[in-house]
Design a protein around this motif. Structure first.
Motif, short mmCIF file in Angstrom:
data_model
loop_
_atom_site.label_atom_id
_atom_site.label_comp_id
_atom_site.label_asym_id
_atom_site.label_seq_id
_atom_site.Cartn_x
_atom_site.Cartn_y
_atom_site.Cartn_z
N ARG A 197 -14.37 -3.32 -1.90
CA ARG A 197 -15.20 -3.97 -0.79
C ARG A 197 -15.36 -3.71 0.58
NH1 ARG A 197 -15.09 -10.35 -2.78
NH2 ARG A 197 -13.52 -9.12 -3.70
N GLY A 248 4.83 8.64 -2.53
CA GLY A 248 4.28 9.51 -3.59
C GLY A 248 2.83 9.75 -3.58
N ARG A 300 9.82 4.79 -0.92
CA ARG A 300 9.25 5.84 -1.51
C ARG A 300 8.66 6.36 -1.62
NH1 ARG A 300 6.39 5.54 -3.59
NH2 ARG A 300 5.97 3.33 -5.69
C1 MLC Z 1 -10.86 -9.22 -1.01
N1 MLC Z 1 -11.47 -11.06 -1.05
C2 MLC Z 1 -12.36 -10.48 -0.57
C3 MLC Z 1 -12.53 -9.03 -0.30
N2 MLC Z 1 -11.72 -8.33 -0.54
N3 MLC Z 1 -13.41 -11.40 -0.44
C4 MLC Z 1 -14.36 -11.14 0.44
N4 MLC Z 1 -14.91 -9.55 0.81
C5 MLC Z 1 -13.85 -9.26 -0.12
N5 MLC Z 1 -13.83 -7.50 1.31
C6 MLC Z 1 -10.48 -11.86 -1.67
C7 MLC Z 1 -9.74 -11.62 -3.10
O1 MLC Z 1 -10.79 -11.32 -4.02
C8 MLC Z 1 -8.89 -11.71 -3.36
O2 MLC Z 1 -9.40 -13.37 -4.04
C9 MLC Z 1 -8.63 -12.73 -1.92
O3 MLC Z 1 -9.68 -11.27 -1.41
C10 MLC Z 1 -7.51 -12.37 -1.00
O4 MLC Z 1 -7.80 -11.03 -1.43
P1 MLC Z 1 -6.56 -9.85 -1.05
O5 MLC Z 1 -6.46 -10.38 0.58
O6 MLC Z 1 -6.94 -8.47 -1.53
O7 MLC Z 1 -5.49 -10.34 -1.73
P2 MLC Z 1 -4.93 -10.00 -2.94
O8 MLC Z 1 -5.68 -9.96 -3.89
O9 MLC Z 1 -3.97 -11.40 -2.97
O10 MLC Z 1 -4.44 -8.48 -3.29
C11 MLC Z 1 -3.22 -7.59 -2.84
C12 MLC Z 1 -2.59 -7.23 -3.41
C13 MLC Z 1 -3.25 -6.66 -4.10
C14 MLC Z 1 -1.32 -6.94 -2.53
C15 MLC Z 1 -1.62 -8.08 -4.16
O11 MLC Z 1 -3.96 -5.05 -2.78
C16 MLC Z 1 -2.65 -5.03 -4.58
O12 MLC Z 1 -2.40 -5.78 -6.27
N6 MLC Z 1 -2.17 -3.99 -4.51
C17 MLC Z 1 -1.49 -3.01 -5.37
C18 MLC Z 1 -1.78 -1.90 -5.27
C19 MLC Z 1 -1.34 -0.47 -6.22
O13 MLC Z 1 -0.30 -0.97 -6.92
N7 MLC Z 1 -1.24 0.75 -5.74
C20 MLC Z 1 -0.55 1.38 -6.00
C21 MLC Z 1 -1.02 3.59 -5.91
S1 MLC Z 1 -0.15 3.75 -6.84
P3 MLC Z 1 -8.78 -14.18 -4.89
O14 MLC Z 1 -9.89 -15.37 -5.21
O15 MLC Z 1 -8.62 -13.01 -6.38
O16 MLC Z 1 -8.10 -14.82 -4.19
C22 MLC Z 1 0.52 5.25 -5.87
C23 MLC Z 1 1.98 5.58 -5.81
C24 MLC Z 1 2.43 5.46 -5.24
O17 MLC Z 1 0.07 5.03 -4.45
O18 MLC Z 1 3.42 5.54 -4.20
O19 MLC Z 1 3.42 4.27 -5.51
#
Ligand code: MLC
Ligand code: AMP
Length: 459
Positions: A427, A264, A262
């Motif tokens: 970041r 949005g 879907r």
């Molecule tokens: C991230 N990390 C970094 C980094 N970025 N480290 C160094 N440099 C960077 N630039 C670290 C993180 O802190 C994490 O560390 C590890 O790397 C892995 O990060 P990641 O690859 O980003 O994975 P993760 O943290 O698991 O996140 C992935 C995910 C997240 C899918 C879970 O992106 C997420 O929750 N996304 C959902 C977004 C969302 O809900 N959008 C909806 C918008 S509403 P550590 O130590 O923490 O493991 C919308 C309307 C609609 O869009 O249509 O729905």
């Protein structure tokens, strides 16, 4: 909006589980009434809560709805600059929730209008989201828009009190909060929020209905055991970014499910979707939900163009930004999504093929404005120029790459600098040092020149 909290489906001890803690509807309502009683006493224009994945966040959002005061959910990892901006811009009072504190009193509702530029009846939530430039804007969502969307989705997905909804998405965006929490409280489905959306947690949750962003589904597809564990579910749903066709196919092979996709936006809520009983193909997002009209604004003769929408699920406006609100609509009143789409003239099925602006990045389903990160980088004393782009990434859809002109500073120092100001997911994953950012005669950065044909950074 919160049908389940009126007792319509009875109570259950395990109505809502968030990150391992479980509460009944009665317990949620009691904690929410305590929040509402505090808000009713002071009637702030809005209130903010640090939106961790917790029962406290659920109680805060419900409390705001009971009191008629809009809630601003703050990303828990927002750096001081982002947090300060959101609190100043919204005028929200930050509250703390004690889930053990309960009230039985019916709160009085505020009728404070929230200036949003368009009709702003009954503002329920103010969600901050990035544009292509500048700081995030507050998107005001009314109870009427949210209710219309949830009812349309319940119909499309045959979502009911018989379901157990599972997801582990953040509670400060539409996907995790509006669909993932308010949707469960409207339909009466049990909610299991897994804390984080890991393949292991989804596999262990035993739900019937699963929500995820494409990054979550791609990680599940790469874990055959976790994918197979979802074979007993009724429906898997993907959204917030484009689901790659190979992930669709891998999930079908491993779990037996053709995933519903879907489409949005924060400003429009979910407007186009596949149907639970419908034909589903990879790369398509289905047809408009009941009440939504769409059109493609294409150049003469072209089949693809900007997707424009009208309907009851649209936002009330950007908080305090009538000019930005007006600019989001065409002269004849259609909302401009900025997404490029095509519609199949035989069955009306929509395909999202890209975005009009390269300055809007989607990484892991998070919407990120290039301008906001460029401004953060330019605040660093050793950076003189910055251009931020999203490049294709197999796990995140796009990953943030920053091109900078800077002296005597490392990439890690700059990434840490951004993370200290903005949310962690903003970041850059990679910082590239260049001698100049290519610009046109007007001085505007030519970001496409930094990338090769395939969208990857030039070596
Ligand atoms: C991230 N990390 C970094 C980094 N970025 N480290 C160094 N440099 C960077 N630039 C670290 C993180 O802190 C994490 O560390 C590890 O790397 C892995 O990060 P990641 O690859 O980003 O994975 P993760 O943290 O698991 O996140 C992935 C995910 C997240 C899918 C879970 O992106 C997420 O929750 N996304 C959902 C977004 C969302 O809900 N959008 C909806 C918008 S509403 P550590 O130590 O923490 O493991 C919308 C309307 C609609 O869009 O249509 O729905
Ligand atoms: P946000 O405001 O965070 O909800 O982001 C909205 C944007 O997410 C849209 O404008 C699209 O670019 C993108 N998006 C959401 N769902 C989909 C989808 N199913 N396919 C492609 N892009 C999507």
């Amino acid at each position: 909006m919160l049908t389940a909290l009126t007792g319509a489906y009875g109570d259950r001890a395990d109505a809502v589980t968030v990150a391992g803690r479980t509460a009944s509807y009665e317990e949620i309502l009691g904690a929410a009434r305590a929040v509402a009683a505090d808000l009713s006493g002071t009637h702030p224009p809005a209130f903010a809560v640090t939106a961790t994945a917790s029962l406290e966040t659920v109680a805060a959002v419900v409390g705001g709805l009971l009191a008629g005061v809009p809630c601003v959910p703050l990303p828990p990892d927002a750096g001081p600059a982002e947090r300060g901006h959101i609190l100043r811009d919204s005028g929200a009072r930050l509250i703390e929730v004690d889930f053990a504190r309960r009230s039985t009193a019916t709160p009085t509702r505020a009728s404070a209008p929230t200036s949003a530029g368009r009709g702003s009846d009954d503002p329920a939530l103010i969600l901050y989201t990035s544009g292509t430039t500048g700081a995030p804007k507050g998107v005001v969502l009314s109870s009427a828009a949210i209710t219309a969307d949830l009812d349309a989705l319940a119909e499309a997905w045959q979502w009911s009190a018989a379901d157990t909804l599972v997801h582990g998405l953040p509670l400060f965006h539409v996907h995790g909060l509006v669909l993932g929490v308010l949707g469960a409280l409207r339909t009466g489905s049990r909610l299991v929020h897994t804390g984080r959306p890991t393949p292991e947690a989804y596999a262990a949750a035993g739900g019937s209905l699963y929500f995820g962003v494409p990054t979550v589904w791609s990680r599940i597809a790469a874990d055959p055991q976790a994918a197979a564990a979802l074979s007993g579910a009724r429906l898997l749903v993907s959204g917030s970014a484009a689901l790659p066709a190979p992930v669709f196919r891998d999930l079908e092979r491993l779990s037996g499910h053709r995933i519903v996709e879907r489409y949005g936006m924060t400003e429009t809520l979910i407007t186009v979707s596949g149907r639970a009983a419908g034909r589903l193909s990879p790369g398509t997002v289905g047809t408009p939900l009941p009440g939504i009209s769409t059109r493609i604004a294409a150049e003469d003769g072209a089949e693809i163009g900007e997707l424009q929408l009208t309907g009851p699920t649209l936002f009330s406006g950007y908080l305090g930004r009538p000019d930005a609100t007006a600019a989001a609509y065409t002269e004849d009143g259609w909302f401009r999504t900025g997404d490029i789409a095509a519609v199949d003239d035989r069955d009306g099925v929509h395909r999202i093929v890209g975005r009009a602006s390269t300055d809007m990045i989607k990484s892991g389903g998070y919407r990120i404005g290039a301008g906001e990160i460029e401004n953060a980088l330019l605040d660093h004393p050793r950076v003189s120029e910055a251009a931020v782009v999203g490049v294709p990434d197999p796990d995140l859809g796009q990953r943030i790459v920053a091109f900078v002109v800077a002296q005597q500073v490392t990439g890690t120092e700059l990434t840490d600098f951004v993370a200290a100001h903005l949310s962690v997911h903003k970041r850059p994953r990679e910082v590239r040092f260049v001698t100049a950012i290519p610009r046109n005669a007007m001085g505007k950065p030519q970001k496409r020149l930094l990338l090769s044909e395939d969208g990857k950074p030039r070596p």
